[in-house]
Motif scaffolding. Structure first.
Motif, mmCIF file in Angstrom:
data_model
loop_
_atom_site.group_PDB
_atom_site.id
_atom_site.type_symbol
_atom_site.label_atom_id
_atom_site.label_comp_id
_atom_site.label_asym_id
_atom_site.label_seq_id
_atom_site.Cartn_x
_atom_site.Cartn_y
_atom_site.Cartn_z
ATOM 1 N N PHE A 1 -13.480 -51.937 -58.769
ATOM 2 C CA PHE A 1 -14.614 -51.029 -58.640
ATOM 3 C C PHE A 1 -15.875 -51.746 -58.147
ATOM 4 N N ILE B 1 -16.965 -47.176 -54.254
ATOM 5 C CA ILE B 1 -16.301 -45.972 -54.747
ATOM 6 C C ILE B 1 -17.369 -44.962 -55.144
ATOM 7 N N ASP B 2 -17.281 -43.746 -54.600
ATOM 8 C CA ASP B 2 -18.224 -42.716 -55.033
ATOM 9 C C ASP B 2 -17.524 -41.540 -55.695
ATOM 10 N N THR B 3 -16.217 -41.406 -55.462
ATOM 11 C CA THR B 3 -15.469 -40.286 -56.040
ATOM 12 C C THR B 3 -14.073 -40.745 -56.444
ATOM 13 N N PHE C 1 -18.405 -46.417 -65.284
ATOM 14 C CA PHE C 1 -18.950 -46.207 -63.941
ATOM 15 C C PHE C 1 -19.629 -44.839 -63.846
ATOM 16 N N HIS D 1 -22.002 -43.699 -62.183
ATOM 17 C CA HIS D 1 -22.427 -43.279 -60.842
ATOM 18 C C HIS D 1 -21.286 -42.679 -60.017
ATOM 19 N N ILE D 2 -20.051 -42.840 -60.480
ATOM 20 C CA ILE D 2 -18.901 -42.327 -59.734
ATOM 21 C C ILE D 2 -18.643 -40.873 -60.132
ATOM 22 N N LYS D 3 -18.459 -40.023 -59.123
ATOM 23 C CA LYS D 3 -18.076 -38.629 -59.390
ATOM 24 C C LYS D 3 -16.584 -38.632 -59.720
#
Length: 168
Positions: A51, A56-58, A105, A107-109
């Motif tokens: 990560f 990684i956003d989603t 995490f 901030h990750i969707k």
């Protein structure tokens, strides 16, 4: 893949494993605590720095089918204070997995796709854990085309369409 292509996303990793479960109990009551469980695989990725090394956003999580089909013990939903032995039960494992992703995490969707073929207790727990820990639950409707209980190419397109609609 259809969802990713439709939305111009970049697939970093597909960590799908046939027969894997959220919990540590697999088919035939096998111990998956150090092999294929979602929790073990997540911990391995985290410990390897996956990560941090990747943008990684989603994260799309599509699980619970094998937990339901293998007749793994359900247990009761638990939202804190898990012990490793609790994670051999489906419902505590789902809660722990959702908690881990969102607290490690934030901030990750995280999107939990809830399969229409799951035991009702599993469906309800995935939805409740997702909401409790700030993830997005998406319950699939009963119109996904299947063959041998797995989505066909048309079924995968239908899942993509339902995801798109739910995430608008």
């Amino acid at each position: 893949q259809d969802f990713i292509n439709t939305h111009g996303l970049k697939l970093i990793r597909n960590d799908s494993w046939s027969g894997s479960s959220f919990c540590y109990t697999g088919y035939g009551n096998t111990d998956c605590s150090h092999s294929s469980s979602f929790i073990y695989r997540y911990r391995t990725l985290k410990n390897e720095g996956f990560f941090e090394k990747n943008e990684i956003d989603t994260v799309l999580v599509f699980g619970g089918t094998n937990d339901s089909w293998s007749n793994a013990p359900l247990g009761e939903p638990m939202y804190e204070n898990w012990k490793e032995e609790d994670l051999f039960n489906v419902l505590p494992a789902i809660c722990h997995f959702a908690y881990s992703l969102k607290t490690d995490f934030p901030h990750i969707k995280v999107v939990f796709i809830i399969n229409e073929w799951l035991k009702p207790e599993v469906q309800d727990c995935i939805e409740a854990a997702a909401i409790r820990f700030g993830a997005t639950p998406v319950r699939l409707r009963n119109n996904v085309s299947k063959e041998n209980n797995h989505p066909t190419a048309a079924g995968m397109k239908q899942i993509s369409e339902q995801l798109t609609e739910a995430l608008k």
